[in-house]
Design a protein around this motif. Structure first.
Motif, PDB file in Angstrom:
ATOM      1  N   ARG A  64       1.433  -0.918  -0.001  1.00  0.00           N
ATOM      2  CA  ARG A  64      -0.150  -0.110  -0.380  1.00  0.00           C
ATOM      3  C   ARG A  64       0.743   1.027  -0.477  1.00  0.00           C
ATOM      4  O   ARG A  64       2.155   0.941   0.198  1.00  0.00           O
ATOM      5  CB  ARG A  64      -1.027  -0.008   0.813  1.00  0.00           C
ATOM      6  N   VAL A  65       0.584   2.359  -0.477  1.00  0.00           N
ATOM      7  CA  VAL A  65       0.978   3.800  -0.283  1.00  0.00           C
ATOM      8  C   VAL A  65       0.087   4.486   1.106  1.00  0.00           C
ATOM      9  O   VAL A  65      -0.988   4.652   0.665  1.00  0.00           O
ATOM     10  CB  VAL A  65       0.740   4.177  -2.102  1.00  0.00           C
ATOM     11  N   GLU A  66       1.405   4.921   1.560  1.00  0.00           N
ATOM     12  CA  GLU A  66       0.201   5.876   2.881  1.00  0.00           C
ATOM     13  C   GLU A  66       1.269   6.673   3.675  1.00  0.00           C
ATOM     14  O   GLU A  66       2.429   6.553   3.502  1.00  0.00           O
ATOM     15  CB  GLU A  66       0.343   5.192   4.132  1.00  0.00           C
ATOM     16  N   ASP A  67       0.564   8.276   2.728  1.00  0.00           N
ATOM     17  CA  ASP A  67       1.823   9.248   3.166  1.00  0.00           C
ATOM     18  C   ASP A  67       2.739   9.178   2.074  1.00  0.00           C
ATOM     19  O   ASP A  67       4.339   9.398   2.895  1.00  0.00           O
ATOM     20  CB  ASP A  67       1.992   9.298   3.977  1.00  0.00           C
ATOM     21  N   GLY A  68       3.170   8.543   0.894  1.00  0.00           N
ATOM     22  CA  GLY A  68       4.154   8.468   0.126  1.00  0.00           C
ATOM     23  C   GLY A  68       5.038   7.724  -0.039  1.00  0.00           C
ATOM     24  O   GLY A  68       6.022   7.012  -0.660  1.00  0.00           O
ATOM     25  N   ASN A  69       4.774   7.033   1.375  1.00  0.00           N
ATOM     26  CA  ASN A  69       6.091   5.671   1.729  1.00  0.00           C
ATOM     27  C   ASN A  69       5.581   4.276   1.036  1.00  0.00           C
ATOM     28  O   ASN A  69       3.958   3.999   1.373  1.00  0.00           O
ATOM     29  CB  ASN A  69       6.133   5.471   2.904  1.00  0.00           C
ATOM     30  N   ILE A  70       5.652   2.859   0.349  1.00  0.00           N
ATOM     31  CA  ILE A  70       5.644   2.282   0.395  1.00  0.00           C
ATOM     32  C   ILE A  70       5.281   1.094   1.479  1.00  0.00           C
ATOM     33  O   ILE A  70       5.991   0.932   2.226  1.00  0.00           O
ATOM     34  CB  ILE A  70       6.611   1.238  -0.329  1.00  0.00           C
ATOM     35  N   VAL A  71       4.295   0.301   2.173  1.00  0.00           N
ATOM     36  CA  VAL A  71       4.567  -0.825   3.137  1.00  0.00           C
ATOM     37  C   VAL A  71       3.356  -1.806   2.830  1.00  0.00           C
ATOM     38  O   VAL A  71       2.438  -1.478   2.161  1.00  0.00           O
ATOM     39  CB  VAL A  71       3.175   0.224   4.315  1.00  0.00           C
ATOM     40  N   LEU A  72       3.606  -2.448   3.193  1.00  0.00           N
ATOM     41  CA  LEU A  72       4.105  -3.966   2.821  1.00  0.00           C
ATOM     42  C   LEU A  72       3.078  -4.582   4.224  1.00  0.00           C
ATOM     43  O   LEU A  72       3.646  -4.772   5.251  1.00  0.00           O
ATOM     44  CB  LEU A  72       5.421  -4.797   2.546  1.00  0.00           C
ATOM     45  N   TYR A  73       1.660  -4.990   3.801  1.00  0.00           N
ATOM     46  CA  TYR A  73       0.591  -5.502   5.775  1.00  0.00           C
ATOM     47  C   TYR A  73       2.105  -7.162   5.026  1.00  0.00           C
ATOM     48  O   TYR A  73       1.269  -7.801   4.668  1.00  0.00           O
ATOM     49  CB  TYR A  73      -0.073  -4.914   5.069  1.00  0.00           C
ATOM     50  N   ASP A  74       1.265  -7.323   7.023  1.00  0.00           N
ATOM     51  CA  ASP A  74       0.835  -8.330   7.136  1.00  0.00           C
ATOM     52  C   ASP A  74       0.181  -9.715   6.017  1.00  0.00           C
ATOM     53  O   ASP A  74       0.090 -10.557   5.734  1.00  0.00           O
ATOM     54  CB  ASP A  74       1.644  -8.939   8.422  1.00  0.00           C
ATOM     55  N   LEU A  75      -0.423  -9.097   6.627  1.00  0.00           N
ATOM     56  CA  LEU A  75      -2.149  -9.555   6.164  1.00  0.00           C
ATOM     57  C   LEU A  75      -3.484  -8.245   5.724  1.00  0.00           C
ATOM     58  O   LEU A  75      -3.299  -7.574   6.111  1.00  0.00           O
ATOM     59  CB  LEU A  75      -2.651 -10.729   6.829  1.00  0.00           C
ATOM     60  N   ILE A  76      -3.695  -8.509   4.219  1.00  0.00           N
ATOM     61  CA  ILE A  76      -5.141  -7.661   3.648  1.00  0.00           C
ATOM     62  C   ILE A  76      -6.240  -8.436   3.827  1.00  0.00           C
ATOM     63  O   ILE A  76      -6.142  -9.836   4.592  1.00  0.00           O
ATOM     64  CB  ILE A  76      -5.001  -7.221   2.714  1.00  0.00           C
ATOM     65  N   GLY A  77      -7.176  -7.440   4.865  1.00  0.00           N
ATOM     66  CA  GLY A  77      -9.016  -8.161   4.606  1.00  0.00           C
ATOM     67  C   GLY A  77      -9.364  -7.782   2.903  1.00  0.00           C
ATOM     68  O   GLY A  77      -9.729  -7.423   1.999  1.00  0.00           O
ATOM     69  N   ALA A  78     -10.448  -7.934   3.039  1.00  0.00           N
ATOM     70  CA  ALA A  78     -11.873  -7.755   2.235  1.00  0.00           C
ATOM     71  C   ALA A  78     -13.112  -6.859   2.575  1.00  0.00           C
ATOM     72  O   ALA A  78     -13.628  -6.984   3.576  1.00  0.00           O
ATOM     73  CB  ALA A  78     -12.163  -8.518   1.356  1.00  0.00           C
ATOM     74  N   SER A  79     -13.679  -5.449   2.457  1.00  0.00           N
ATOM     75  CA  SER A  79     -14.783  -5.516   1.872  1.00  0.00           C
ATOM     76  C   SER A  79     -15.703  -4.902   1.209  1.00  0.00           C
ATOM     77  O   SER A  79     -15.452  -4.347   0.202  1.00  0.00           O
ATOM     78  CB  SER A  79     -14.676  -3.900   2.733  1.00  0.00           C
ATOM     79  N   PRO A  80     -16.308  -6.080   0.159  1.00  0.00           N
ATOM     80  CA  PRO A  80     -16.883  -6.509  -0.084  1.00  0.00           C
ATOM     81  C   PRO A  80     -18.340  -5.359  -0.053  1.00  0.00           C
ATOM     82  O   PRO A  80     -18.799  -5.444   0.992  1.00  0.00           O
ATOM     83  CB  PRO A  80     -17.639  -7.390  -1.199  1.00  0.00           C
ATOM     84  N   THR A  81     -19.014  -5.560  -1.292  1.00  0.00           N
ATOM     85  CA  THR A  81     -20.779  -4.685  -1.325  1.00  0.00           C
ATOM     86  C   THR A  81     -21.193  -6.207  -1.181  1.00  0.00           C
ATOM     87  O   THR A  81     -21.196  -7.021  -1.814  1.00  0.00           O
ATOM     88  CB  THR A  81     -20.918  -3.667  -2.487  1.00  0.00           C
ATOM     89  N   ILE A  82     -22.078  -5.956  -0.462  1.00  0.00           N
ATOM     90  CA  ILE A  82     -23.289  -7.383  -0.008  1.00  0.00           C
ATOM     91  C   ILE A  82     -24.819  -6.809   0.230  1.00  0.00           C
ATOM     92  O   ILE A  82     -24.679  -6.105   0.658  1.00  0.00           O
ATOM     93  CB  ILE A  82     -22.581  -7.755   1.647  1.00  0.00           C
ATOM     94  N   GLY A  83     -25.587  -7.255  -0.950  1.00  0.00           N
ATOM     95  CA  GLY A  83     -27.106  -6.913  -1.608  1.00  0.00           C
ATOM     96  C   GLY A  83     -27.779  -7.083  -0.450  1.00  0.00           C
ATOM     97  O   GLY A  83     -27.468  -8.015   0.095  1.00  0.00           O
ATOM     98  N   ARG A  84     -28.646  -6.234  -0.292  1.00  0.00           N
ATOM     99  CA  ARG A  84     -30.061  -6.542   1.251  1.00  0.00           C
ATOM    100  C   ARG A  84     -30.416  -7.028   0.700  1.00  0.00           C
ATOM    101  O   ARG A  84     -31.288  -7.055  -0.253  1.00  0.00           O
ATOM    102  CB  ARG A  84     -29.927  -5.449   2.330  1.00  0.00           C
ATOM    103  N   GLU A  85     -31.698  -7.473   1.743  1.00  0.00           N
ATOM    104  CA  GLU A  85     -33.072  -7.718   1.371  1.00  0.00           C
ATOM    105  C   GLU A  85     -34.495  -7.144   0.139  1.00  0.00           C
ATOM    106  O   GLU A  85     -35.213  -6.872  -0.276  1.00  0.00           O
ATOM    107  CB  GLU A  85     -34.047  -8.703   2.175  1.00  0.00           C
ATOM    108  N   ASP A  86     -34.298  -5.423   1.081  1.00  0.00           N
ATOM    109  CA  ASP A  86     -35.135  -4.761   0.823  1.00  0.00           C
ATOM    110  C   ASP A  86     -34.183  -3.085  -0.622  1.00  0.00           C
ATOM    111  O   ASP A  86     -35.218  -3.017  -0.993  1.00  0.00           O
ATOM    112  CB  ASP A  86     -35.040  -4.165   2.183  1.00  0.00           C
TER     113      ASP A  86
END
Length: 129
Positions: A64-86
């Motif tokens: 990832r790029v944070e404040d112009g610096n390259i950062v290597l995360y140990d782990l990354i996650g996800a944040s998907p869009t999820i449909g609701r019944e309505d």
């Protein structure tokens, strides 16, 4: 950063207004689907876990790029869009844990941090899992 092999790429693509690229490709989720049904579990969660396992195995997917610096995360996650019944949508946040479970697959990356080679690694690994 001077020893980082992608330094030249990062500088070149960093000059662009939009340094990102994306690709959508088919991945085989047959065994993932069968396992989720056998376990009576959510195919969505099983497939998301499979995707996160593949993404976390490739360093370039965790940069990832944070404040112009390259950062290597140990782990990354996800944040998907999820449909609701309505008919509306919400956003799920799934942290990746190697020992827990927290489709076409679309990938978008900063080209300064990764190339098509790394996307190919991801899809190759994804199909092996």
């Amino acid at each position: 950063m001077h020893a980082w092999p992608r330094q030249e790429h990062y500088r070149y693509f960093g000059e662009l207004d939009d340094p990102y690229f994306g690709i959508t490709a088919k991945a085989d989720f047959t065994s993932c689907y069968m396992q989720s049904k056998q376990d009576g579990a959510s195919f969505f969660l099983y497939s998301l876990h499979k995707i996160l396992r593949a993404a976390n195995a490739i360093d370039e997917f965790r940069y990832r790029v944070e404040d112009g610096n390259i950062v290597l995360y140990d782990l990354i996650g996800a944040s998907p869009t999820i449909g609701r019944e309505d008919g509306s949508f919400g956003f799920g946040v799934f942290e990746y844990h190697e020992d827990r479970l927290m489709m076409s697959v679309s990938v978008e990356l900063n080209h300064g941090l990764a190339d098509g080679y790394h996307v190919a690694q991801f899809f190759r690994l994804l199909n092996m899992l």
